[in-house]
Design a protein around this motif. Structure first.
Motif, PDB file in Angstrom:
ATOM      1  N   ILE A   1       0.832  -1.207   0.000  1.00 10.72           N
ATOM      2  CA  ILE A   1       0.000   0.000   0.000  1.00 10.72           C
ATOM      3  C   ILE A   1       0.868   1.258   0.000  1.00 10.72           C
ATOM      4  CG2 ILE A   1      -1.685   1.338   1.335  1.00 10.72           C
ATOM      5  CD1 ILE A   1      -2.913  -1.137  -0.014  1.00 10.72           C
ATOM      6  N   SER A   2       1.902   1.289   0.832  1.00 10.39           N
ATOM      7  CA  SER A   2       2.756   2.483   0.896  1.00 10.39           C
ATOM      8  C   SER A   2       3.501   2.716  -0.410  1.00 10.39           C
ATOM      9  CB  SER A   2       3.740   2.379   2.061  1.00 10.39           C
ATOM     10  OG  SER A   2       4.590   1.259   1.891  1.00 10.39           O
ATOM     11  N   GLU A   3       3.948   1.633  -1.058  1.00  9.31           N
ATOM     12  CA  GLU A   3       4.630   1.771  -2.349  1.00  9.31           C
ATOM     13  C   GLU A   3       3.655   2.263  -3.417  1.00  9.31           C
ATOM     14  OE1 GLU A   3       7.973  -1.709  -2.420  1.00  9.31           O
ATOM     15  OE2 GLU A   3       5.887  -2.348  -2.487  1.00  9.31           O
ATOM     16  N   ALA A   4       2.454   1.717  -3.417  1.00 10.78           N
ATOM     17  CA  ALA A   4       1.439   2.129  -4.385  1.00 10.78           C
ATOM     18  C   ALA A   4       1.116   3.612  -4.213  1.00 10.78           C
ATOM     19  CB  ALA A   4       0.173   1.289  -4.225  1.00 10.78           C
ATOM     20  N   ALA A   5       0.980   4.037  -2.961  1.00  6.97           N
ATOM     21  CA  ALA A   5       0.688   5.450  -2.684  1.00  6.97           C
ATOM     22  C   ALA A   5       1.806   6.342  -3.198  1.00  6.97           C
ATOM     23  CB  ALA A   5       0.482   5.653  -1.182  1.00  6.97           C
ATOM     24  N   HIS A   6       3.040   5.941  -2.947  1.00  9.65           N
ATOM     25  CA  HIS A   6       4.187   6.730  -3.397  1.00  9.65           C
ATOM     26  C   HIS A   6       4.213   6.839  -4.923  1.00  9.65           C
ATOM     27  CE1 HIS A   6       8.241   8.369  -3.407  1.00  9.65           C
ATOM     28  NE2 HIS A   6       8.553   7.473  -4.331  1.00  9.65           N
ATOM     29  N   LEU A   7       3.959   5.731  -5.600  1.00  8.73           N
ATOM     30  CA  LEU A   7       3.992   5.728  -7.066  1.00  8.73           C
ATOM     31  C   LEU A   7       2.865   6.568  -7.664  1.00  8.73           C
ATOM     32  CD1 LEU A   7       4.917   1.999  -7.627  1.00  8.73           C
ATOM     33  CD2 LEU A   7       6.333   3.984  -8.194  1.00  8.73           C
ATOM     34  N   LEU A   8       1.720   6.619  -6.989  1.00  2.00           N
ATOM     35  CA  LEU A   8       0.587   7.399  -7.501  1.00  2.00           C
ATOM     36  C   LEU A   8       0.594   8.844  -7.010  1.00  2.00           C
ATOM     37  CD1 LEU A   8      -2.299   4.786  -7.204  1.00  2.00           C
ATOM     38  CD2 LEU A   8      -1.072   5.499  -9.272  1.00  2.00           C
ATOM     39  N   GLY A   9       1.462   9.148  -6.058  1.00  3.23           N
ATOM     40  CA  GLY A   9       1.528  10.513  -5.541  1.00  3.23           C
ATOM     41  C   GLY A   9       0.364  10.860  -4.633  1.00  3.23           C
ATOM     42  N   VAL A  10      -0.148   9.857  -3.910  1.00  2.00           N
ATOM     43  CA  VAL A  10      -1.251  10.081  -2.965  1.00  2.00           C
ATOM     44  C   VAL A  10      -0.837   9.506  -1.612  1.00  2.00           C
ATOM     45  CG1 VAL A  10      -3.006  10.023  -4.791  1.00  2.00           C
ATOM     46  CG2 VAL A  10      -2.408   7.911  -3.588  1.00  2.00           C
ATOM     47  N   SER A  11      -1.694   9.669  -0.614  1.00  2.86           N
ATOM     48  CA  SER A  11      -1.390   9.149   0.718  1.00  2.86           C
ATOM     49  C   SER A  11      -1.735   7.669   0.825  1.00  2.86           C
ATOM     50  CB  SER A  11      -2.175   9.925   1.781  1.00  2.86           C
ATOM     51  OG  SER A  11      -3.553   9.611   1.684  1.00  2.86           O
ATOM     52  N   ASP A  12      -1.146   7.021   1.799  1.00  2.00           N
ATOM     53  CA  ASP A  12      -1.478   5.619   2.084  1.00  2.00           C
ATOM     54  C   ASP A  12      -2.978   5.480   2.356  1.00  2.00           C
ATOM     55  OD1 ASP A  12       1.286   5.569   2.097  1.00  2.00           O
ATOM     56  OD2 ASP A  12       1.477   4.534   4.012  1.00  2.00           O
ATOM     57  N   ASP A  13      -3.523   6.453   3.098  1.00  2.00           N
ATOM     58  CA  ASP A  13      -4.959   6.408   3.428  1.00  2.00           C
ATOM     59  C   ASP A  13      -5.831   6.465   2.183  1.00  2.00           C
ATOM     60  OD1 ASP A  13      -4.501   6.184   6.143  1.00  2.00           O
ATOM     61  OD2 ASP A  13      -4.624   8.354   6.497  1.00  2.00           O
ATOM     62  N   THR A  14      -5.410   7.225   1.184  1.00  2.00           N
ATOM     63  CA  THR A  14      -6.177   7.298  -0.062  1.00  2.00           C
ATOM     64  C   THR A  14      -6.193   5.942  -0.746  1.00  2.00           C
ATOM     65  OG1 THR A  14      -5.724   9.646  -0.368  1.00  2.00           O
ATOM     66  CG2 THR A  14      -6.300   8.385  -2.344  1.00  2.00           C
ATOM     67  N   VAL A  15      -5.049   5.278  -0.797  1.00  2.00           N
ATOM     68  CA  VAL A  15      -4.995   3.953  -1.421  1.00  2.00           C
ATOM     69  C   VAL A  15      -5.852   2.970  -0.625  1.00  2.00           C
ATOM     70  CG1 VAL A  15      -3.505   2.009  -2.048  1.00  2.00           C
ATOM     71  CG2 VAL A  15      -2.759   4.350  -2.509  1.00  2.00           C
ATOM     72  N   ARG A  16      -5.774   3.029   0.699  1.00  2.00           N
ATOM     73  CA  ARG A  16      -6.607   2.135   1.519  1.00  2.00           C
ATOM     74  C   ARG A  16      -8.098   2.394   1.262  1.00  2.00           C
ATOM     75  NH1 ARG A  16      -2.714   3.588   5.322  1.00  2.00           N
ATOM     76  NH2 ARG A  16      -1.246   1.908   5.725  1.00  2.00           N
ATOM     77  N   ARG A  17      -8.469   3.658   1.116  1.00  2.00           N
ATOM     78  CA  ARG A  17      -9.867   3.998   0.828  1.00  2.00           C
ATOM     79  C   ARG A  17     -10.285   3.448  -0.531  1.00  2.00           C
ATOM     80  NH1 ARG A  17      -9.538   9.158   0.657  1.00  2.00           N
ATOM     81  NH2 ARG A  17      -9.967   9.457  -1.530  1.00  2.00           N
ATOM     82  N   TRP A  18      -9.416   3.577  -1.545  1.00  2.00           N
ATOM     83  CA  TRP A  18      -9.715   3.032  -2.869  1.00  2.00           C
ATOM     84  C   TRP A  18      -9.886   1.521  -2.809  1.00  2.00           C
ATOM     85  CZ3 TRP A  18      -5.363   6.111  -5.761  1.00  2.00           C
ATOM     86  CH2 TRP A  18      -5.795   7.413  -6.006  1.00  2.00           C
ATOM     87  N   VAL A  19      -9.043   0.864  -2.015  1.00  2.00           N
ATOM     88  CA  VAL A  19      -9.164  -0.589  -1.854  1.00  2.00           C
ATOM     89  C   VAL A  19     -10.490  -0.911  -1.183  1.00  2.00           C
ATOM     90  CG1 VAL A  19      -8.223  -2.604  -0.645  1.00  2.00           C
ATOM     91  CG2 VAL A  19      -6.678  -1.051  -1.888  1.00  2.00           C
ATOM     92  N   GLY A  20     -10.815  -0.209  -0.109  1.00  2.00           N
ATOM     93  CA  GLY A  20     -12.063  -0.435   0.616  1.00  2.00           C
ATOM     94  C   GLY A  20     -13.294  -0.175  -0.235  1.00  2.00           C
ATOM     95  N   ASP A  21     -13.196   0.821  -1.127  1.00  2.00           N
ATOM     96  CA  ASP A  21     -14.333   1.178  -1.996  1.00  2.00           C
ATOM     97  C   ASP A  21     -14.381   0.326  -3.262  1.00  2.00           C
ATOM     98  OD1 ASP A  21     -14.981   3.134  -0.171  1.00  2.00           O
ATOM     99  OD2 ASP A  21     -14.174   4.804  -1.353  1.00  2.00           O
TER     100      ASP A  21
END
Length: 135
Positions: A6-26
């Motif tokens: 999740i942290s690597e994905a967030a870094h690559l997309l230029g967003v926060s870890d929480d944003t990636v977690r929210r996208w996963v949850g949604d």
């Protein structure tokens, strides 16, 4: 297939870890547990999300252009010497350096802390990857 935490994905997309977690949850970004039980995102899914995000940003731009490489960020340095200027721009983790005429730098009112976008059209681009550890 390549997977990213999740942290690597967030870094690559230029967003926060929480944003990636929210996208996963949604259900916007699929994730699966890895061998250690941590959530990971497939590289193909991450690439698709990156393209969606880039498409959304491009849709907001009223100008059409042939150059596809755009980096919006903050000016971190401006050096004007005679007829030329060197301008540094920090766009997330990316540092872009541009050489331009001093006249152009002055007309654009470029100064440290100002927002700017570097538009790059290149015929040669070098692509690098990390070496895989082989036993």
């Amino acid at each position: 297939m390549t997977h990213f935490r999740i942290s690597e994905a967030a870094h690559l997309l230029g967003v926060s870890d929480d944003t990636v977690r929210r996208w996963v949850g949604d259900g916007i970004l699929p994730a699966v547990p890895d061998a250690s039980g941590r959530q990971v995102v497939a590289g193909t899914d991450l690439a698709a999300q990156a393209q969606r995000l880039a498409g959304e940003a491009a849709d907001d731009d009223p100008v059409r252009r042939s150059a596809r490489n755009r980096f919006t960020g903050l000016v971190t340095a401006v050096q004007i010497d005679g007829l030329m200027a060197q301008v540094e721009l920090q766009s997330g983790p990316h540092r872009v350096v541009s050489l331009m005429s001093a006249e152009a730098a002055r007309e654009l009112a470029l100064e440290v802390g100002s927002k700017a976008t570097a538009v790059i059209k290149a015929t040669m681009v070098v692509v690098e990857t990390e070496r895989e550890n082989t036993p």
